[in-house]
Design a protein around this motif. Structure first.
Motif, PDB file in Angstrom:
ATOM      1  N   SER A 142       0.857  -1.181   0.000  1.00  0.00           N
ATOM      2  CA  SER A 142       0.000   0.000   0.000  1.00  0.00           C
ATOM      3  C   SER A 142       0.893   1.230   0.000  1.00  0.00           C
ATOM      4  N   TYR A 144       0.113   3.627   1.984  1.00  0.00           N
ATOM      5  CA  TYR A 144      -0.013   4.076   3.361  1.00  0.00           C
ATOM      6  C   TYR A 144       0.890   3.244   4.266  1.00  0.00           C
ATOM      7  N   GLU A 146       0.453   1.121   6.589  1.00  0.00           N
ATOM      8  CA  GLU A 146      -0.563   0.300   7.234  1.00  0.00           C
ATOM      9  C   GLU A 146      -0.237  -1.190   7.241  1.00  0.00           C
ATOM     10  N   ALA A 441       0.524   9.700  -0.969  1.00  0.00           N
ATOM     11  CA  ALA A 441       0.427   9.685   0.496  1.00  0.00           C
ATOM     12  C   ALA A 441       1.794   9.788   1.179  1.00  0.00           C
ATOM     13  N   LYS A 445       2.958  12.779   3.815  1.00  0.00           N
ATOM     14  CA  LYS A 445       3.470  12.465   5.157  1.00  0.00           C
ATOM     15  C   LYS A 445       4.726  13.267   5.470  1.00  0.00           C
ATOM     16  N   ILE A 451      -3.430  12.959   5.660  1.00  0.00           N
ATOM     17  CA  ILE A 451      -4.069  12.306   4.525  1.00  0.00           C
ATOM     18  C   ILE A 451      -5.564  12.625   4.575  1.00  0.00           C
ATOM     19  N   ILE A 456      -8.786   8.182   2.220  1.00  0.00           N
ATOM     20  CA  ILE A 456      -8.965   6.929   2.950  1.00  0.00           C
ATOM     21  C   ILE A 456     -10.217   6.222   2.454  1.00  0.00           C
ATOM     22  N   THR A 459      -9.720   4.696  -0.927  1.00  0.00           N
ATOM     23  CA  THR A 459      -8.932   3.466  -0.887  1.00  0.00           C
ATOM     24  C   THR A 459      -9.832   2.263  -0.669  1.00  0.00           C
TER      25      THR A 459
END
Length: 476
Positions: A142, A144, A146, A441, A445, A451, A456, A459
């Motif tokens: 991803s 992100y 995550e 993203a 950051k 974000i 989100i 996504t």
């Protein structure tokens, strides 16, 4: 192999020539030696440079515990002496006490800088820091931050099995195994500073002290020592880097091992230096019928003007070549300051590349990014949420240019590509504003931008990662 190249083909060499000529005003006339010879704070500057040297000795000795221990501790001790030398020169300052007291309060309020003082005292009065080596294993599938992540003592790491088991659903597992990357990274950590890797900690602390030193020069109406990369003065990026040198950012990539989960094979990354070829640039100018001197107005435009000018050039190049590479332009205001050519072998490489690109943004102090590329788009299929647009039967192809900036909303220019056996055409350009540009993203950051919630949400709906060329389908 993924190539992150600043060695550009003739197709974009003439653009690079225009950017190079625009950047000549960045080259400082004052060399470090000239600064040192005429600066009353030259002893401070030399000591700060000593810290930089010890930092690199620790970096080179990262996999030799004794070399790393000696070098990183020497860097910490030396950094502390920089402020001592500043204090020893207080007679040079018209109002030293109030100025220095404000800096002391600022540094004392920073937990990392308090740790640096404690660490220096421990090294000098008690012995070595209590460091330990860890391996961080992280799956990236991803844009992100995550993915599952774990840290284990370096000698105990065996496999990615535990990480795979942590994935939530079968659909996600399939996505990870197809496009995911396992990054294994060696890290040295001090027991009393568990949230920082040690080279990062010292690099960040170096930056804060470097900001103090730069301010000390300004108090004496002096220019701080220039930050140079080759012949280019990159001092303008100091603020975005927090005073760190560019070499202190993204250094973890060199001690990372990246594995493609689908094949189990190691991934290799190549970065090539700029080699401008004037003959190729002149040939390209004739080929595309574009005068590089007319690309950017002499007056300072806004970033969206630069976006439109670059997209107009991209259209002309595409109509000649019938394709367009993925080209990145890093901006300072509206002016391109660096260009990069990205060549991907696998989709998942983009997750790493956008993180690396974020490091470049900070290194050069860019406040805007434009990516010009070909992309795929297709309607979102809720029954196949991780299907990329390139795999959809009803996909469409576009020439795209996306602008993201440190403060504004994303802007994207698009032109539909129509191909048949003999011809390739571009339809009219249209514009999208404030769309979810998920691939950016990592750049948001490092800029400290949150974000957006819409990203989100997009996504979870499989919205387009438009900058990356062939990503998940979009419902647009």
């Amino acid at each position: 192999m993924l190539t992150i190249s600043t060695h550009l083909s003739g197709a974009v060499s003439f653009i690079h020539s225009r950017i190079c000529s625009a950047c000549t005003n960045e080259v400082s006339e004052m060399t470090k030696r000239e600064h040192e010879n005429g600066c009353p704070l030259s002893a401070v500057d030399r000591r700060l440079e000593d810290v930089h040297r010890h930092w690199h000795e620790a970096e080179r000795g990262y996999f030799d515990p004794e070399t790393f221990r000696v070098s990183i501790q020497t860097a910490i001790q030396t950094l502390r002496t920089v402020t001592f030398i500043v204090q020893s020169n207080k007679r040079l300052f018209p109002d030293f006490e109030p100025w220095y007291e404000s800096w002391q309060e600022r540094l004392r309020a920073d937990p990392l800088m308090r740790w640096m003082v404690d660490a220096r005292n421990k090294i000098e009065k008690q012995g070595d820091l209590e460091t330990h080596s860890f391996v961080r294993a992280e799956i990236m599938a991803s844009y992100y931050e995550e993915g599952p992540r774990m840290e284990v003592p370096a000698e105990l790491f065996q496999s990615a099995t535990q990480l795979i088991k942590a994935l939530p659903t079968e659909a996600v597992r399939k996505h990870v195994f197809k496009d995911g990357i396992l990054r294994i990274q060696r890290r040295w950590v001090d027991n009393s500073l568990p949230d920082y890797e040690l080279l990062d900690a010292v690099g960040i602390a170096y930056g804060k002290v470097a900001e103090l030193v730069a301010d000390a020069h300004r108090q004496l109406c002096l220019e701080p020592p220039p930050t140079r990369i080759g012949d280019i003065d990159r001092t303008d990026g100091d603020e975005s880097r927090g005073g760190r040198l560019p070499c202190m950012i993204g250094h973890g990539d060199a001690r990372s091992h990246d594995v493609w989960l689908a094949t189990g094979k190691s991934m290799e990354f190549e970065s090539q230096a700029v080699e401008f070829n004037r003959a190729e640039a002149e040939q390209a100018t004739a080929k595309y019928g574009i005068n590089p001197k007319e690309m950017f107005p002499s007056t300072e435009p806004d970033p969206e003007t630069t976006l439109r000018e670059l997209f107009a050039v991209a259209r002309q190049m595409f109509c000649v070549d019938r394709h367009h590479d993925t080209i990145v332009f890093l901006l300072n205001g509206a002016r391109p300051i660096k260009i990069m050519n990205l060549v991907f072998q696998e989709h998942g490489e983009k997750y790493l590349v956008m993180r690396m690109l974020a490091n470049e943004v900070i290194k050069v102090g860019a406040d805007g990014v434009i990516i010009v590329s070909e992309i795929w788009s297709a309607p979102y299929d809720s029954s196949n949420p991780y299907r990329r647009a390139v795999d959809a039967p009803d996909r469409k192809e576009f020439l795209s240019a996306i602008l993201v900036t440190k403060a504004g909303v994303p802007v994207q220019l698009l032109a539909l590509i129509t191909r048949d056996s003999e011809h390739v055409t571009l339809e009219e350009t249209y514009e999208l504003r404030d769309q979810a540009q998920i691939a950016f993203a990592p750049i948001y950051k490092v800029w400290g931008r949150a974000i957006p919630d819409a990203w989100i949400k997009a996504t979870s709906m499989g919205a387009l990662d438009a900058s990356s060329g062939d990503d998940v389908a979009t419902s647009a």
